[in-house]
Design an enzyme around this catalytic site. Sequence first.
Site, PDB file in Angstrom:
ATOM      1  N   HIS A   1       0.871  -1.011   0.014  1.00  0.00           N
ATOM      2  CA  HIS A   1       0.051  -0.053   0.061  1.00  0.00           C
ATOM      3  C   HIS A   1       0.851   1.241   0.093  1.00  0.00           C
ATOM      4  O   HIS A   1       0.655   2.246   0.645  1.00  0.00           O
ATOM      5  CB  HIS A   1      -0.866   0.044   1.238  1.00  0.00           C
ATOM      6  CG  HIS A   1      -1.839  -1.101   1.259  1.00  0.00           C
ATOM      7  ND1 HIS A   1      -1.766  -2.249   1.943  1.00  0.00           N
ATOM      8  CD2 HIS A   1      -3.131  -1.247   0.473  1.00  0.00           C
ATOM      9  CE1 HIS A   1      -2.793  -3.072   1.748  1.00  0.00           C
ATOM     10  NE2 HIS A   1      -3.654  -2.452   0.849  1.00  0.00           N
TER      11      HIS A   1
ATOM     12  N   ASP B   1      -7.021  12.464   8.878  1.00  0.00           N
ATOM     13  CA  ASP B   1      -8.218  12.690   8.413  1.00  0.00           C
ATOM     14  C   ASP B   1      -9.277  12.221   9.408  1.00  0.00           C
ATOM     15  O   ASP B   1     -10.532  12.126   8.990  1.00  0.00           O
ATOM     16  CB  ASP B   1      -8.520  12.086   7.028  1.00  0.00           C
ATOM     17  CG  ASP B   1      -8.541  10.510   6.907  1.00  0.00           C
ATOM     18  OD1 ASP B   1      -8.077   9.935   7.924  1.00  0.00           O
ATOM     19  OD2 ASP B   1      -9.068   9.869   5.904  1.00  0.00           O
TER      20      ASP B   1
ATOM     21  N   MET C   1     -10.090   3.411  20.114  1.00  0.00           N
ATOM     22  CA  MET C   1     -11.315   3.790  20.716  1.00  0.00           C
ATOM     23  C   MET C   1     -11.758   2.847  21.587  1.00  0.00           C
ATOM     24  O   MET C   1     -12.467   3.185  22.837  1.00  0.00           O
ATOM     25  CB  MET C   1     -12.370   3.888  19.700  1.00  0.00           C
ATOM     26  CG  MET C   1     -12.919   2.744  19.083  1.00  0.00           C
ATOM     27  SD  MET C   1     -14.025   2.832  17.903  1.00  0.00           S
ATOM     28  CE  MET C   1     -15.472   3.421  18.435  1.00  0.00           C
TER      29      MET C   1
ATOM     30  N   GLY D   1      -8.905   8.213  17.628  1.00  0.00           N
ATOM     31  CA  GLY D   1     -10.085   7.360  17.787  1.00  0.00           C
ATOM     32  C   GLY D   1     -10.792   7.271  19.169  1.00  0.00           C
ATOM     33  O   GLY D   1     -11.799   7.356  19.330  1.00  0.00           O
TER      34      GLY D   1
END
Length: 580
Positions: free
Chosen positions: A223, A407, A500, A561
């Site tokens: 990636h 983002d 989170m 998060g």
Amino acid sequence: MEGKPITKKIINSPETCVADNLRGVVATYPALQLHPKHRVVTVRRKTDSGRVAVLGGGGSGHEPFAGGLVGSGMLDGAVAGGVFASPPTGHVLYGIAQLYKYNSGGVIVIIGNYTGDRLNFGKAIEKAKISGIKVEGLIVGEDVASSKNKTGGRSMCGEVFFYKLCGAMADKGFDLKTMKDIAAEANKYMATLGVCLSACSLPGQPPLFEIARDEMELGAGVHGEAGIEKLKMGTAKEVVQMILDKVVAHLKLTAGNRVAVMIDNLGGTSFLEMNIIAAETKDYLESKQITVERIFSGHMKTSLEMHGFQICLLHLNKQHGDLWLELLDAPTNAVGWCGGAQSVKTEGGHGDDETLLQTHSRKLTTGPTLSAKEQEILRGSLQAAADELVKNEGLLNRLDSGCGDGDCGNTLKKFGLAIQSYLKTASAEYLSNVLWDLSEMAETDMGGTSGGIYSLGLSAASQTVANGKTNNVALWLEAWESAMQAITKYGGAEPGDRTMLDTLYPAAQVFKQNLSGDFKVLLKKTVEAAEKGAKATANMTAKAGRASYVASGYTQDEDAGARAAVIWLQAILNYIHNKY
């Protein structure tokens, strides 16, 4: 990357390049069927095969993976995400449903070991099961460089081996469970490692990182990620030896073992170089008295124009090696593996079957109804949460910039805006339906890994509430816990991994401990626990998700998060506290 020149690419636009790419695949190989709205490529079929179908996919930019690997003997279908981004759950679900329509033996879904793919493919599988589809997923990964990560090694070019093994098994009539078991066993005997000499660039952007002219990156990902170590350049023999020393040690290969080899061109490596690499690979393994049964070399799972390669070894062990080799040798007309009959022109257009997702949508379940006052509080608390997410866009982007792509705030703002719009017209009579609608919005409006996480959690909570009898704090806790379990199941994270969950888990524990006490005290203590949990992430080492691939020096502040979860959770609980 600010100020660096954008890399030139022959495309129409960054926004349309994925769709244009898929149009090119079926223009070249019209025997394949394109479902353009859902970015799914399948074999053309009009009758039920009666066997198991194989579905793969993931981000675009890895071509021929995965659309070019569709064909008899390999994939029955592939779903394409954005460039280096997981496809959304709805597109994966469409692919599953499309394949099941013509393959009543079921569908096996090969999932690359990346957080976004695990979440989005995982949720699609769970949705498909709820609707009655016979489907199983298999998470695969074989990267040596990231093998010590909590969720295991990343999925590299070895994923193509799984497409071949499963495609051949499907053609031979293997059942769904047997296919999954055999492929899962093969995953234990496979390992990949590679290097890159230059970085790739996303369409419309400059190169993702820099490498000096005399250096290479060991352990580069597919990636566009940089590797785990910068090394000085060497000869082909030296580089291959360095890679294979690590792969052979990882697999504990010894003299007398047999292997199948895949040498993957990461996109920008010449045929001349690839042939030299293949020769050196064979020489090295034979010098160790390891028998090379097969070498498959070429573009399998690329990283756009990255100059580099990977070597994957499959240990053909005594128990299963002969079968695996037989499956690798089985015929296929998938063009990414070899050319063939799919180049023949076939008449007929392309289109989506719009009835599939309606047929396989969630069965209507409602759970307890809410009173007028409860509906008012639900609406108000969601509005408060949405407002806070929109307001804190900048903060969350800043926290995300060190270890992510900066983002997180943008993503959560999209969710907040979607909730604000939803509340203008939506019914709040059934909490389970509201939670389900929120899960769908997380999938479609947020997108990416965060959208997958929120969508999974919210859909699990919705199902729990739908099965409940009474709207009370005990049901809230049960739904909360089911949401966290779903996130852990597919995301791979647990409390303490700097996510989170480090906000949600301690808050849920305090909520549970105070369940029988004063309601307002319960809310107050839960808010305090969430805040404490988020702050604690600043001192944690990331063990799952995107941040786990980044050096610890980049993760010195709170996890974005975790802070986002505090923002919406506190907004909801504080609103309820003030209204009761």
